[in-house]
Design a protein around this motif. Sequence first.
Motif, short mmCIF file in Angstrom:
data_model
loop_
_atom_site.label_atom_id
_atom_site.label_comp_id
_atom_site.label_asym_id
_atom_site.label_seq_id
_atom_site.Cartn_x
_atom_site.Cartn_y
_atom_site.Cartn_z
N THR A 201 0.65 -0.89 -0.29
CA THR A 201 -0.22 0.19 -0.40
C THR A 201 0.94 1.03 -0.13
OG1 THR A 201 -1.70 -0.76 0.99
CG2 THR A 201 -1.54 1.33 1.20
N VAL A 202 0.85 2.17 -0.73
CA VAL A 202 1.31 3.11 -0.91
C VAL A 202 0.26 4.73 -0.63
CG1 VAL A 202 2.50 4.73 -2.35
CG2 VAL A 202 2.94 2.14 -3.14
N VAL A 203 0.25 5.51 -0.15
CA VAL A 203 -0.35 6.44 0.34
C VAL A 203 0.44 7.62 0.23
CG1 VAL A 203 -2.56 7.93 1.92
CG2 VAL A 203 -1.67 5.21 1.61
N ALA A 204 0.25 8.45 -1.37
CA ALA A 204 0.44 9.54 -1.45
C ALA A 204 -0.44 11.13 -0.09
CB ALA A 204 0.21 10.49 -2.89
N VAL A 205 -0.04 12.38 -0.03
CA VAL A 205 -0.85 12.91 0.50
C VAL A 205 0.07 14.28 0.27
CG1 VAL A 205 -1.21 11.10 2.83
CG2 VAL A 205 0.47 12.41 2.83
N HIS A 206 -0.57 15.40 1.13
CA HIS A 206 -0.11 16.43 1.02
C HIS A 206 -2.02 17.35 2.04
CE1 HIS A 206 0.56 20.64 -1.21
NE2 HIS A 206 1.47 20.19 0.08
N PRO A 207 -1.87 17.07 3.40
CA PRO A 207 -2.67 18.04 3.94
C PRO A 207 -2.07 19.01 3.62
CG PRO A 207 -1.33 16.43 5.05
CD PRO A 207 -0.23 16.89 4.07
N MET A 208 -3.77 20.10 4.15
CA MET A 208 -3.53 22.08 4.55
C MET A 208 -2.52 21.50 5.22
SD MET A 208 -5.65 24.24 2.80
CE MET A 208 -5.76 24.79 3.81
N THR A 235 3.02 -0.78 4.01
CA THR A 235 2.19 0.34 4.15
C THR A 235 3.40 1.67 3.92
OG1 THR A 235 0.48 -0.31 4.75
CG2 THR A 235 0.59 1.75 4.60
N ILE A 236 3.86 2.61 2.82
CA ILE A 236 3.95 3.44 2.60
C ILE A 236 3.66 5.15 2.76
CG2 ILE A 236 6.48 4.87 1.47
CD1 ILE A 236 6.68 1.87 0.58
N VAL A 237 3.59 5.45 3.51
CA VAL A 237 3.03 6.91 3.36
C VAL A 237 3.94 7.89 3.07
CG1 VAL A 237 1.25 8.16 4.88
CG2 VAL A 237 1.26 6.26 5.25
N THR A 238 3.91 9.35 2.21
CA THR A 238 4.85 9.81 0.95
C THR A 238 4.19 10.95 0.59
OG1 THR A 238 7.23 9.89 1.10
CG2 THR A 238 5.19 8.72 -0.99
N GLY A 239 4.96 12.22 0.95
CA GLY A 239 4.59 13.18 0.66
C GLY A 239 5.52 14.56 1.32
N ASP A 240 3.92 15.65 1.14
CA ASP A 240 4.54 16.83 2.12
C ASP A 240 3.55 16.87 3.22
OD1 ASP A 240 4.47 19.33 3.31
OD2 ASP A 240 4.29 20.46 1.28
N PHE A 241 3.78 16.63 4.52
CA PHE A 241 2.72 16.20 5.37
C PHE A 241 2.59 17.41 5.97
CE2 PHE A 241 3.71 11.72 6.98
CZ PHE A 241 4.37 10.89 5.65
N PRO A 279 11.96 20.27 8.06
CA PRO A 279 11.61 18.89 8.03
C PRO A 279 10.05 18.87 8.04
CG PRO A 279 12.46 18.62 9.84
CD PRO A 279 12.64 19.64 9.87
N ILE A 280 10.01 18.69 6.61
CA ILE A 280 8.27 18.71 6.53
C ILE A 280 7.45 17.75 5.63
CG2 ILE A 280 7.56 20.54 7.84
CD1 ILE A 280 6.98 21.75 4.99
N ASP A 281 8.76 17.05 4.47
CA ASP A 281 8.36 16.07 3.31
C ASP A 281 8.79 14.64 4.28
OD1 ASP A 281 7.72 18.25 0.87
OD2 ASP A 281 9.14 19.10 2.60
N HIS A 282 8.30 13.51 3.82
CA HIS A 282 8.44 13.13 4.31
C HIS A 282 8.16 11.02 3.80
CE1 HIS A 282 9.58 14.96 7.97
NE2 HIS A 282 7.29 15.17 8.02
N VAL A 283 8.89 10.37 4.16
CA VAL A 283 8.38 8.30 3.99
C VAL A 283 8.84 8.47 4.94
CG1 VAL A 283 9.58 7.07 2.72
CG2 VAL A 283 10.20 8.76 1.42
N MET A 284 7.20 7.56 5.65
CA MET A 284 6.37 7.16 6.04
C MET A 284 6.34 5.96 6.61
SD MET A 284 4.15 8.04 9.35
CE MET A 284 2.52 7.89 8.80
#
Length: 319
Positions: A201-208, A235-241, A279-284
């Motif tokens: 599972t890969v989730v790309a995120v960019h919350p407000m 699972t991998i969650v990545t993007g600008d958090f 540091p706000i861009d991550h791979v979790m």
Amino acid sequence: MRMHLSILRHGGLQRRAKALAALCLAGLLLPLVSAFETSWPDTLAWGLDLAVHWQWFFLVGLILALPVLAFGHRRWVMVAALVPLPWLTAMPATVRGTVGGDGLVVAAANVHVDNESPDRLVRWVGATQPDVLAILEISDTFVQRLGLDDAYPHQLVRPRWDPFGIALLSRHPIVRHAVVDGGGATPRIEAVIDWNGTAVTVVAVHPMPPISAADQVRRDQVLADITARYADHPTIVTGDFNATPWSSAFRVPRRHGFTLTGGLQATWPASLRGLIGLPIDHVMVSRHWTATDHAVGPDVGSDHLPVLATLSPTGAETQ
């Protein structure tokens, strides 16, 4: 020389140094009280979260104040024991695995909605060869000029005119996906890729960004929901958090065993190559992964620097 050093004992300078040290110590201790935020009013929790991001600045301030204070009273030297706090209070780092075999390489890049030239991103992607690439703030013009169709035959692309366009590009088949957009949250992509026979599972995120208490609550809730649902699967969650590793955003992911693959190098703003910033861009990742490498990438024409992680399975059981 002795006369010059004696100025460090000057009462006014000592008072200013004490005030700076007290402010910075309070800032460095803020992550330790975040566990109690759930019982606080939203506005108070929001204010705390805004302050907690600036750990590097609190650390620099403390380091500048301590020599002055220690010259006046040696007991201040003991405060130096608190210098490691930013490393100790951050979201835990992923266990480091040994290099060997084929890892899954994941990258994320916020390219900035006004950036119409993908050339620098394409060069970086060509040099690093990620298996999966999340692109944030992607516009129609950027998509039209990207030209990565051959390298990434499996794509989910949702460009927008505002900063919340999003795309997920993969060298491996995407077997299921959903673009989640509702409840006041910004769009995110949730996909399952077939990585050499393993469903990932890969989730790309960019919350407000947390520009209001309501935005902070939504950001935290999005990450909490994702990690609660996918904790038992690779699972991998990545993007600008829009969240640093000390933020309340990671309280629930930490509880579900998620970790960050990277160090604490700043990714925004890109202007000083991550020397000063957040540091706000991550791979979790979930507990099913170790990280054999993590890197912050070069300037790709954005106000953010991209991130890249190489992952290997831990062999942890899935449910």
